[in-house]
Design an enzyme around this catalytic site. Structure first.
Site, mmCIF file in Angstrom:
data_model
loop_
_atom_site.group_PDB
_atom_site.id
_atom_site.type_symbol
_atom_site.label_atom_id
_atom_site.label_comp_id
_atom_site.label_asym_id
_atom_site.label_seq_id
_atom_site.Cartn_x
_atom_site.Cartn_y
_atom_site.Cartn_z
ATOM 1 N N LYS A 190 -11.362 10.899 -38.819
ATOM 2 C CA LYS A 190 -12.451 10.591 -37.876
ATOM 3 C C LYS A 190 -12.014 10.810 -36.422
ATOM 4 C CE LYS A 190 -13.166 6.249 -39.208
ATOM 5 N NZ LYS A 190 -12.141 6.054 -40.250
ATOM 6 N N ARG A 229 -19.077 -0.964 -39.189
ATOM 7 C CA ARG A 229 -18.242 -1.146 -40.376
ATOM 8 C C ARG A 229 -18.768 -2.253 -41.267
ATOM 9 N NH1 ARG A 229 -13.201 0.972 -37.617
ATOM 10 N NH2 ARG A 229 -11.600 1.242 -39.188
ATOM 11 N N ARG A 249 1.461 9.411 -40.534
ATOM 12 C CA ARG A 249 0.867 9.467 -39.194
ATOM 13 C C ARG A 249 1.838 8.981 -38.113
ATOM 14 N NH1 ARG A 249 -5.242 7.653 -38.662
ATOM 15 N NH2 ARG A 249 -4.553 5.596 -39.290
ATOM 16 N N ARG A 286 1.568 3.423 -36.133
ATOM 17 C CA ARG A 286 0.682 2.306 -35.814
ATOM 18 C C ARG A 286 1.087 1.107 -36.649
ATOM 19 N NH1 ARG A 286 -5.557 4.167 -36.016
ATOM 20 N NH2 ARG A 286 -5.722 2.260 -37.234
ATOM 21 N N ARG A 338 -6.840 -2.206 -45.687
ATOM 22 C CA ARG A 338 -7.884 -1.448 -44.975
ATOM 23 C C ARG A 338 -8.691 -0.581 -45.942
ATOM 24 N NH1 ARG A 338 -4.174 1.465 -41.124
ATOM 25 N NH2 ARG A 338 -5.976 2.666 -40.461
HETATM 26 P P1 AMP Z 1 -9.469 2.317 -36.543
HETATM 27 O O1 AMP Z 1 -8.678 2.834 -35.383
HETATM 28 O O2 AMP Z 1 -10.914 2.732 -36.493
HETATM 29 O O3 AMP Z 1 -8.810 2.617 -37.865
HETATM 30 O O4 AMP Z 1 -9.502 0.713 -36.415
HETATM 31 C C1 AMP Z 1 -8.306 -0.038 -36.447
HETATM 32 C C2 AMP Z 1 -8.611 -1.490 -36.752
HETATM 33 O O5 AMP Z 1 -9.448 -2.042 -35.721
HETATM 34 C C3 AMP Z 1 -9.372 -1.742 -38.037
HETATM 35 O O6 AMP Z 1 -8.528 -1.812 -39.180
HETATM 36 C C4 AMP Z 1 -10.025 -3.095 -37.739
HETATM 37 O O7 AMP Z 1 -9.081 -4.141 -37.843
HETATM 38 C C5 AMP Z 1 -10.375 -2.957 -36.258
HETATM 39 N N1 AMP Z 1 -11.749 -2.378 -36.072
HETATM 40 C C6 AMP Z 1 -12.078 -1.176 -35.523
HETATM 41 N N2 AMP Z 1 -13.406 -0.999 -35.506
HETATM 42 C C7 AMP Z 1 -13.940 -2.119 -36.068
HETATM 43 C C8 AMP Z 1 -15.267 -2.533 -36.362
HETATM 44 N N3 AMP Z 1 -16.334 -1.754 -36.100
HETATM 45 N N4 AMP Z 1 -15.429 -3.765 -36.938
HETATM 46 C C9 AMP Z 1 -14.385 -4.566 -37.213
HETATM 47 N N5 AMP Z 1 -13.107 -4.215 -36.984
HETATM 48 C C10 AMP Z 1 -12.864 -3.016 -36.414
#
Ligand code: AMP
Length: 217
Positions: A15, A90, A129, A162, A173
């Site tokens: 993404k 989400r 990653r 990360r 996740r």
């Molecule tokens: P990402 O970079 O999109 O993989 O997001 C990393 C982490 O941020 C996720 O595993 C969640 O803990 C948190 N996160 C990001 N976007 C959301 C969202 N829309 N709702 C809830 N938690 C989020």
């Protein structure tokens, strides 16, 4: 051409990589809630402190925290002409809140770009990653290795993993995605947001070509 877009899919479906490029080409802001939360953590804001422990454990941050960050971001003038949302919504209540906001402005979502990839591909992408601490560029030990191990190709900064890419958090996740986030596809269809399913397997250019085709070249 479509301008209010969502990019959707499991962790490591690609993404972020594709969204940055697509938003740049369409001249719309790339709004990634994960990036916003990581920035808030780095800056030590109140939102950041609240979100930190959830992210470390691979859990979703509570809706009200994410919603207030997002509502604030969407209200900025550069989002008025369109946006590419990445990692949001989400949960069903996030999707409903977005739908309500769009409805208030007599708008809808022009396209949902739903990336799909088999779990074993996702796990390999996540475990390989590497992120540059200095400029944020993303590499992968298996799929996009750097010229010098451990150093960013763009700025020579140090690469790191990360914290939520560690194995236990990754499993959490992926499970959250399966149980809570993937079912949103049915909501998108009922809200009449056009969903384009895109196979996120193969060369990066090939996948990006599929995305461009979905939004109209
Ligand atoms: P990402 O970079 O999109 O993989 O997001 C990393 C982490 O941020 C996720 O595993 C969640 O803990 C948190 N996160 C990001 N976007 C959301 C969202 N829309 N709702 C809830 N938690 C989020």
């Amino acid at each position: 051409m479509s301008k209010r877009l969502l990019i959707f899919g499991p962790p490591a479906a690609g993404k972020g990589t594709h969204a940055k490029r697509l938003a740049g080409e369409l001249l719309i802001p790339h709004i990634a809630t994960g990036d916003m939360l990581r920035k808030a953590i780095q800056e030590g804001t109140q939102f950041g402190r609240h979100a930190d422990s959830y992210i470390q454990r691979g859990q979703l941050v509570p809706d009200e925290v994410v919603m207030s960050l997002l509502q604030e971001r969407l209200a900025k003038p550069d989002a008025g002409g369109g946006f590419l949302l990445d990692g949001f919504p989400r949960t069903i209540s996030q999707a409903r809140a977005l739908d309500a906001r769009m409805g208030e402005q007599d708008q809808g979502i022009d396209a949902v770009l739903a990336l799909e990839a088999p779990v074993e591909v996702l796990v390999k992408r996540i475990s390989g990653r590497q992120i540059c601490a200095a400029c944020g560029s993303v590499f992968n030990r298996f799929f996009r290795p750097t010229q010098v191990a451990g150093r960013c190709d763009d700025c020579q900064g140090p690469l790191s993993q990360r914290s939520d890419d560690a194995e236990a958090a990754v499993r959490q996740r992926l499970e959250q995605y399966r149980a809570v986030t993937a079912p949103l596809l049915a909501f998108f269809a009922s809200a009449q947001w056009p969903v384009h399913v895109i196979e996120s397997v193969g060369e990066v250019e090939e996948i990006y070509g599929r995305l461009r085709q979905a939004v109209g070249n």
